[in-house]
Design an enzyme around this catalytic site. Structure first.
Site, PDB file in Angstrom:
ATOM      1  N   SER A 218      42.294   8.059  98.621  1.00 12.58           N
ATOM      2  CA  SER A 218      42.103   6.938  97.720  1.00 12.58           C
ATOM      3  C   SER A 218      41.917   7.439  96.282  1.00 12.58           C
ATOM      4  O   SER A 218      42.810   8.081  95.737  1.00 12.58           O
ATOM      5  CB  SER A 218      40.922   6.087  98.221  1.00 12.58           C
ATOM      6  OG  SER A 218      40.888   4.835  97.604  1.00 12.58           O
TER       7      SER A 218
ATOM      8  N   HIS B  86      41.820   0.973 105.363  1.00  7.63           N
ATOM      9  CA  HIS B  86      41.726   1.904 104.240  1.00  7.63           C
ATOM     10  C   HIS B  86      41.064   3.217 104.645  1.00  7.63           C
ATOM     11  O   HIS B  86      41.420   4.283 104.134  1.00  7.63           O
ATOM     12  CB  HIS B  86      40.947   1.255 103.095  1.00  7.63           C
ATOM     13  CG  HIS B  86      41.038   1.991 101.806  1.00  7.63           C
ATOM     14  ND1 HIS B  86      42.212   2.113 101.089  1.00  7.63           N
ATOM     15  CD2 HIS B  86      40.102   2.670 101.100  1.00  7.63           C
ATOM     16  CE1 HIS B  86      42.002   2.818  99.990  1.00  7.63           C
ATOM     17  NE2 HIS B  86      40.726   3.172  99.975  1.00  7.63           N
TER      18      HIS B  86
END
Length: 250
Positions: A96, A231
């Protein structure tokens, strides 16, 4: 239980879960926004003894809690580029926010003609310039900030909402990481000539084409792997992810 060791006495920017006596390769891991080196400090348990796993610890957290966190990408990368140890072949893994850091650090090393990583894993992050959300969130009120992060990515620990003292410690660097992302603008520069594998979660909110678009910033071999999950797919899919790392390590 092994005691984490630091690469440098101070600042303690790279944490090892275990000392490796004769490593042949060093894996640097870069955490997500609001995260810390703890995300990766146990990875050494699942990798061969000749891979030295170094989890990068950015200022403002862990042993660096008294340091001011970075709010801009350029000084953050400059710090890392000035301290990173290049005595061994390197592999980078960034998740990320950490994917942007790993990518920009790779670019900095290439542009300075220094040793570059032999492979970079870019996880759960759209290619530079493709995040088009309006406005910033890093300066929102506490509860609203956490609500937005939870809606976008999930993974916000319940303890942050329940314990004011923990929030007071964590939110400054959590907000700072988001400020880095929200003020980041990719440089108009040549593609980075390093082999890259982009990773993503099939249930994440990132469109597949935004992961594929990393190719526009790269000129080396490119691969894309998707995993079940959202995620933070890399937590339940750790074994499969580390299989890729082992394959690159050879």
């Amino acid at each position: 239980m092994s005691t984490p060791l630091s690469d440098f006495e101070e600042p303690r920017w790279s944490v090892r879960g275990e000392h490796r006596a004769n490593p042949r390769l060093r894996l640097y891991c870069f955490h997500h926004a609001g995260g810390s080196a703890a995300e990766f400090t146990r990875w050494h348990r699942y990798l061969p003894q000749d891979i030295d796993v170094c989890a990068v610890q950015l200022p403002g957290r862990g042993a660096r809690i008294k340091e001011r966190p970075h709010t801009r990408m350029r000084p953050l990368v400059a710090e890392l580029a000035g301290q990173i140890t290049t005595d061994l072949p390197m592999v980078f893994f960034g998740h990320s926010f950490g994917a942007l850091v790993a990518f920009e650090l790779t670019r900095a090393l290439v542009e300075s003609d220094g040793p570059a990583p032999r492979h970079v894993f870019l996880s759960a992050r759209p290619a530079p310039g493709l995040v088009t959300r309006q406005g910033s969130i890093h300066d929102l009120p506490e509860d609203e900030f956490l609500d937005v992060v939870e809606r976008r990515h999930g993974g916000v620990p319940a303890e942050l909402r329940e314990h004011p003292d923990l929030r007071a410690m964590v939110l400054p660097y959590f907000r700072a990481d988001y400020e880095v992302v929200e003020t980041y603008r990719p440089a108009a520069a040549a593609p980075v000539p390093v082999p890259v594998t982009v990773l993503g979660g099939a249930d994440d909110q990132i469109p597949l084409e935004q992961l594929e678009a990393w190719q526009e910033h790269l000129s080396g071999p490119f691969g894309l792997r998707m995993f079940p999950g959202g995620h933070f797919y890399l937590r339940p899919q750790r074994s499969a992810v580390l299989d890729l790392v082992r394959a690159v390590a050879g």
